[in-house]
Design an enzyme around this catalytic site. Structure first.
Site, PDB file in Angstrom:
ATOM      1  N   GLU A  35       0.865  -1.173   0.000  1.00 34.49           N
ATOM      2  CA  GLU A  35       0.000   0.000   0.000  1.00 34.49           C
ATOM      3  C   GLU A  35       0.906   1.229   0.000  1.00 34.49           C
ATOM      4  O   GLU A  35       1.808   1.316   0.835  1.00 34.49           O
ATOM      5  CB  GLU A  35      -0.896  -0.003   1.236  1.00 34.49           C
ATOM      6  CG  GLU A  35      -1.844  -1.183   1.311  1.00 34.49           C
ATOM      7  CD  GLU A  35      -2.618  -1.198   2.622  1.00 34.49           C
ATOM      8  OE1 GLU A  35      -3.496  -0.332   2.786  1.00 34.49           O
ATOM      9  OE2 GLU A  35      -2.335  -2.054   3.467  1.00 34.49           O
ATOM     10  N   ARG A 262       5.228 -13.312   9.462  1.00 37.41           N
ATOM     11  CA  ARG A 262       5.860 -12.026   9.179  1.00 37.41           C
ATOM     12  C   ARG A 262       7.105 -11.880  10.030  1.00 37.41           C
ATOM     13  O   ARG A 262       7.286 -12.579  11.030  1.00 37.41           O
ATOM     14  CB  ARG A 262       4.889 -10.883   9.463  1.00 37.41           C
ATOM     15  CG  ARG A 262       4.594 -10.671  10.940  1.00 37.41           C
ATOM     16  CD  ARG A 262       3.517  -9.633  11.173  1.00 37.41           C
ATOM     17  NE  ARG A 262       3.849  -8.364  10.544  1.00 37.41           N
ATOM     18  CZ  ARG A 262       3.004  -7.339  10.475  1.00 37.41           C
ATOM     19  NH1 ARG A 262       1.774  -7.460  10.943  1.00 37.41           N
ATOM     20  NH2 ARG A 262       3.374  -6.215   9.913  1.00 37.41           N
ATOM     21  N   LYS A 272       3.539   0.900  10.561  1.00 35.98           N
ATOM     22  CA  LYS A 272       3.654   2.147   9.798  1.00 35.98           C
ATOM     23  C   LYS A 272       3.167   3.339  10.616  1.00 35.98           C
ATOM     24  O   LYS A 272       3.717   4.439  10.508  1.00 35.98           O
ATOM     25  CB  LYS A 272       2.860   2.039   8.498  1.00 35.98           C
ATOM     26  CG  LYS A 272       3.507   1.167   7.436  1.00 35.98           C
ATOM     27  CD  LYS A 272       2.699   1.199   6.149  1.00 35.98           C
ATOM     28  CE  LYS A 272       3.328   0.341   5.060  1.00 35.98           C
ATOM     29  NZ  LYS A 272       2.527   0.342   3.822  1.00 35.98           N
TER      30      LYS A 272
END
Length: 766
Positions: A35, A262, A272
């Protein structure tokens, strides 16, 4: 089939199985779908390397696709930085650069199809009403009053949504699936919402935007992706991924989603939102600050893409989440730089040295190789004269027995140069050491085998040395899991950036190219900053130290103190016990022996007393804590195991934690008012801020939670967030119970009664 030498993991096994079965026409197509709402970080690097590497391994291709479905958070800056990062890591997407916005019209057509087939409807309730009606992990959902709205009416509303007739939040398009489904994500999820915002690619052409869980599978299908590889938090989303594709197919190839763990890296945050906060609040110098875990930051620090690939191979591909030891990443960096960085001389904290036996006007050029073990790779001329500089920390007036550097009367060899001996210490007006006067052995330059009591020191010739900014970067946080702290900013490392303002470098380094990597002998690996360096004036960033100094700083001080060598046992002599060795050490140090005796009298065992007695400051703090009063054994345990680590190398008596406050802290934990996990958070706050523990308990919300209703609420939140693990536990993976306990404890910052949490979890899991 993959060759035996190729990396093997559960994903390669899936690909090989599919290829053997002839699925997807023998194609392997992966994608990396960021994104564009922030810079990529080291966690994304793992995904990039995995997706591009897997396709390359099996002769396939990888697409770079931007999921630009939320115009309120996306910027062209992020798009450009992501492309640069993926290229830097070796990702080649060829002609396959895509954006979700490329498919907005096709996605919209699919949505109309779902409406016409009775599989989607427009809901005009508020977001709060929809959220409440969806229920929870333990409570089934309630159908919307608009769920059975006629298809023609929903289609008309949906088209009016697109035309811009409604404000944000007035209505949404929802899938019609199952409001009683155990997977909350399948309870009539949102497919489209209204956003009157300017899009960085489509401008104002659209005011409705697809939700990620709807757009993502369609993007994969439109592009012919075969293996859609996601991180583990999307495991529960896979059912919705399949529903979208199953109800809008057929597709050839038909994408399949697979999940892997992850990357969670110690001493790092990868949210983020948190990284953006660091940037916006000026805690760092920007997204590319060399302390940041962003790829831009790592690149500016001097980390290479090869080091990141080595790291990815080192940790492998797993199915279960865990925190990776940052030492593994640092190991990969050092291993990579060792082979690529020429050696040079630099002094970061200079101490002047005068060679009294050297003529004042004589300067000699020494031929030094860039690679001491491979002199054929070239070298340079280094000036040597009467006035030199050495590292201040390489001199000690009262050195321990195992000291290998400079001291009064001690000989050392200067790297690539002469053997020198310290004859005199020069002092300033306040008695401080401001210089050394040494003599040199003229024959020692040609006698490389000449033995010296000390080691080899780095040095520079003072008159010709070059001044340069040298920035010493370190870990950004002081604790391994900053995400576990209530406010991650409270555990920022105050020493994550230090500037060696007085640094002096050998003359040849003035010509170092921006972006070049060097090892400063005995200092670490350094990188000529590609942004701020100028021709003839490089700015230096330390990439990493030569050795893992962090572990030593985190160890209890008793373990960090230089230990005097133990006398070797004579042949046939039995090995002495720990008690015998301790007795020998105490006999050699009467002050320590006195502290040891007092600590044993206070109730400590021999090992505990020995660990505390090794540091006078630790003993003083312990005795003040016990007088507070605190249980002696508990105080020693918290001091040695926790407080010493939080000190991060600072003397204990320099911390803002007083002995009495530490004692009251220990008493709070031992009384049961604060859990052990909450105690760690509380102690970290005391080290950072000082003060009294009791008010901090209230401020940080660390009072032990024993109210069953509050614990049940925390468990509900944990189970909702860990839906996949809970399902797998019920299916028989009982080892996941500890994971779920940890998740529930985290919901209360470790403040809940652990036994009550376990009981509530057992009741809810059945």
């Amino acid at each position: 089939m993959a060759e035996a030498s190729r990396p093997q993991n559960f994903l390669t096994e899936i690909v090989e199985r599919d290829l053997a079965a002839g699925l997807d026409g023998g194609q392997v197509v992966t994608r990396f779908p960021p994104e564009p709402n922030g810079y990529l970080h080291i966690g994304h690097a793992k995904s990039i390397l995995l997706n591009f590497g897997l396709a390359r391994q099996y002769g396939g291709r990888t697409h770079l696709r931007f999921d630009d479905t939320n115009p309120t958070k996306e910027e062209v800056e992020y798009v450009e930085s992501i492309e640069a990062d993926v290229r830097w890591l070796g990702g080649d997407w060829g002609e396959h650069l895509h954006f979700a916005s490329d498919y907005f019209e096709r996605m919209y057509a699919c949505a109309e199809r779902l409406i016409l087939e009775g599989k989607a409807f427009v809901d005009t309730q508020s977001q709060e009403e929809i959220r409440e009606q969806r229920g929870s992990f333990e409570r089934p959902g309630v159908e919307s009053p608009f769920r059975n709205r006629p298809a023609a009416e929903s289609l008309d509303l949906f088209r009016r949504m697109r035309a811009g007739e409604f404000p944000d939040g007035a209505c949404v398009l929802r899938a019609r699936i199952d409001m009683a489904h155990e997977n909350v994500l399948l309870r009539d999820p949102l497919l489209y919402r209204i956003r009157h915002a300017h899009h960085h690619r489509t401008g104002d052409a659209w005011c409705i935007y697809p939700m990620y869980d709807y757009a993502h599978p369609l993007e994969d299908a439109f592009e012919g992706v075969t293996h859609s590889i996601c991180t583990l938090e999307f495991e529960s989303n896979r059912a919705l991924y399949d529903w979208v594709l199953d109800n809008l197919g057929p597709w050839s190839p038909r994408p399949r989603q697979y999940e892997f763990a992850r990357l969670a890296l110690g001493y790092t945050v990868m949210s983020k939102r948190k990284l953006l906060r660091l940037v916006e609040e000026g805690r760092v110098a920007g997204w590319d600050d060399p302390r940041m875990p962003t790829l831009a930051g790592l690149r500016r620090r001097g980390v290479t893409p090869e080091a990141l690939r080595d790291f990815a191979e080192l940790i492998g591909v797993a199915k279960n989440n865990s925190v990776v030891d940052i030492g593994k990443f640092e190991f990969a960096i050092r291993g990579d730089l060792e082979a690529r960085a020429p050696r040079a001389l630099a002094v970061l904290n200079p101490l002047p040295v005068t060679i009294t036996t050297w003529p004042a006007d004589r300067v000699e050029s020494l031929e030094l190789p860039w690679w001491p073990l491979e002199p054929a790779r070239g070298g340079r001329q280094v000036p040597f004269g009467r006035e030199l500089l050495v590292e201040r920390e390489d001199f000690s007036e009262d050195p321990p027995a195992d000291w290998k550097r400079l001291a009064p009367g001690r000989e050392v060899r200067l790297a690539g140069g002469y053997v020198v001996k310290c004859d005199e210490v020069v002092r300033g007006a306040g008695g401080e050491v401001i210089g050394l006067r040494c003599s040199h052995d003229p024959a020692s330059l040609a006698d490389a085998g000449r033995k010296v009591a000390g080691g080899t020191l780095n040095w520079v010739h003072a008159p010709s040395a070059v001044a340069a900014p040298v920035r010493l970067y370190d870990r950004l946080f002081t604790v391994e899991q900053p995400d576990a702290v209530e406010d991650f900013l409270t555990v920022l490392n105050p020493d994550s950036l230090r500037v060696a303002a007085g640094a002096r470098l050998e003359p040849a380094l003035a010509a170092a190219e921006p972006g070049s990597r060097w090892q400063f002998l005995r200092q670490g690996y350094f990188f000529a900053d590609p942004v701020e360096s100028r021709p003839g004036a490089p700015v230096w960033n330390r990439t990493i130290t030569l050795k893992d100094t962090w572990a030593a700083r985190q160890a209890p001080r008793a373990e960090r103190e230089p230990r005097r060598p133990r006398p070797a046992a004579a042949a046939g002599e039995p090995r002495r016990s720990r008690e015998e060795l301790r007795a020998e050490q105490l006999a050699a140090d009467p002050a320590r022996a006195s502290r040891f005796a007092r600590l044993q009298a206070a109730g400590l065992g021999a090992d505990e007393a020995d660990a505390v007695a090794a540091d006078p400051a630790a003993t003083a703090l312990f005795e003040a804590a016990v007088a507070a009063p605190a249980d002696p054994r508990a105080a020693a345990r918290w001091l040695v195991n926790e407080l010493a680590g939080l000190a991060a190398g600072r003397p204990l008596d320099s911390l803002p934690v007083t002995g009495p406050a530490f004692g009251r802290f220990v008493a709070l934990v031992e009384s049961g008012r604060v859990t052990p996990a909450g105690g760690k958070v509380l102690l970290a706050a005391l080290v950072a801020r000082g003060g009294e523990p009791a008010p901090l308990v209230a401020e940080l919300g660390l009072e032990k939670v024993t109210d069953r209703a509050a614990v049940e609420a925390a468990v509900d939140r944990a189970l909702a967030a860990r839906r996949a693990e809970a399902d797998r536990y019920r299916a028989g993976e009982k080892k996941l119970f500890g994971v779920l306990v940890g998740a529930a404890m985290k919901e209360t910052q470790g403040a809940a009664d652990a036994a009550l949490v376990r009981q509530v979890l057992q009741d809810k899991l059945g």
